[in-house]
Design a protein around this motif. Structure first.
Motif, short mmCIF file in Angstrom:
data_model
loop_
_atom_site.label_atom_id
_atom_site.label_comp_id
_atom_site.label_asym_id
_atom_site.label_seq_id
_atom_site.Cartn_x
_atom_site.Cartn_y
_atom_site.Cartn_z
N SER A 78 0.85 -1.22 0.02
CA SER A 78 0.04 -0.07 -0.13
C SER A 78 0.78 1.30 0.02
CB SER A 78 -0.96 -0.10 1.28
OG SER A 78 -0.32 0.03 2.49
N ALA A 79 1.85 1.15 0.77
CA ALA A 79 2.99 2.45 0.82
C ALA A 79 3.67 2.72 -0.67
CB ALA A 79 3.93 2.37 2.18
N ALA A 80 4.14 1.55 -1.02
CA ALA A 80 4.60 1.35 -2.29
C ALA A 80 3.96 2.13 -3.43
CB ALA A 80 5.26 0.25 -2.71
N ALA A 81 2.55 1.56 -3.51
CA ALA A 81 1.66 1.96 -4.50
C ALA A 81 1.37 3.35 -4.35
CB ALA A 81 0.43 1.20 -4.29
N SER A 82 1.30 3.99 -3.16
CA SER A 82 0.84 5.33 -2.98
C SER A 82 2.09 6.23 -3.23
CB SER A 82 0.83 5.59 -1.31
OG SER A 82 0.49 7.24 -1.12
#
Length: 192
Positions: A65-69
């Motif tokens: 989720s952090a990488a996609a954000s």
């Protein structure tokens, strides 16, 4: 004397004490400032660079989720929408199949490939970083093929006007004088 002092003050204001030029910017709220992360023009390598950012974030150990954000901030608009949606849904605790589901019709091939890859990675447990890095290489290859095809089409389109210009000139200056000269020699030599 006051005019000279005023001009000197303006010159110092514009150039500074070190002699280097300064650029004065005046911004108002009415002038929109375009950021390079959200340009609307089509960059064929934008998806590849987004996939590189996503792969680097995942390889460094960031949560999906952090990488996609993080990758969504510099992505093209359609891909940014998908990455932001998936990041938000994963952060809220949704399962990967729901987070990486198809959001709607305005998707390009790269976005569809990312969605399939993320769903397949969530189902099988394979590393998403390697697949996204391969997707970046593939999208760069697609961009290179598209650029090569455009260059070849331009070469074909350039040849037509050149042929239209040079063929009549070749006929008028190269072929017609030879034919007229031969016809004159044949007609003078014995047909009369």
């Amino acid at each position: 004397m006051t005019a000279a002092a005023t001009l000197l003050a303006v010159a110092l204001l514009l150039t500074g004490r070190d002699g280097g030029a300064r650029i004065l910017t005046w911004r108002t709220a009415a002038i929109p400032v375009e950021t390079p992360a959200r340009r609307t023009d089509h960059d064929p390598l934008a998806a590849a660079s987004t996939f590189d950012v996503l792969a680097a974030c995942l390889a460094s150990g960031m949560a999906v989720s952090a990488a996609a954000s993080a990758a969504a901030e510099s992505a093209p608009p359609a891909l940014a929408r998908i990455l932001s949606r998936a990041a938000d849904m994963l952060a809220l605790g949704a399962d990967a199949a729901t987070a990486w589901s198809d959001p709607g019709p305005p998707l390009d091939d790269h976005a569809r490939a990312l969605l399939r890859l993320a769903r397949r990675s969530a189902e099988s447990g394979t590393a998403l970083a390697h697949g996204v890095a391969d997707l970046a290489v593939e999208s760069r290859s697609d961009a290179a093929d598209a650029a090569k095809g455009a260059a070849e089409r331009a070469g074909v389109l350039i040849a037509a006007p050149l042929g239209v210009c040079y063929l009549p000139a070749f006929l008028c200056l190269g072929i017609v004088p030879v034919v007229v000269g031969l016809a004159g020699d044949v007609l003078q030599s014995g047909l009369w």
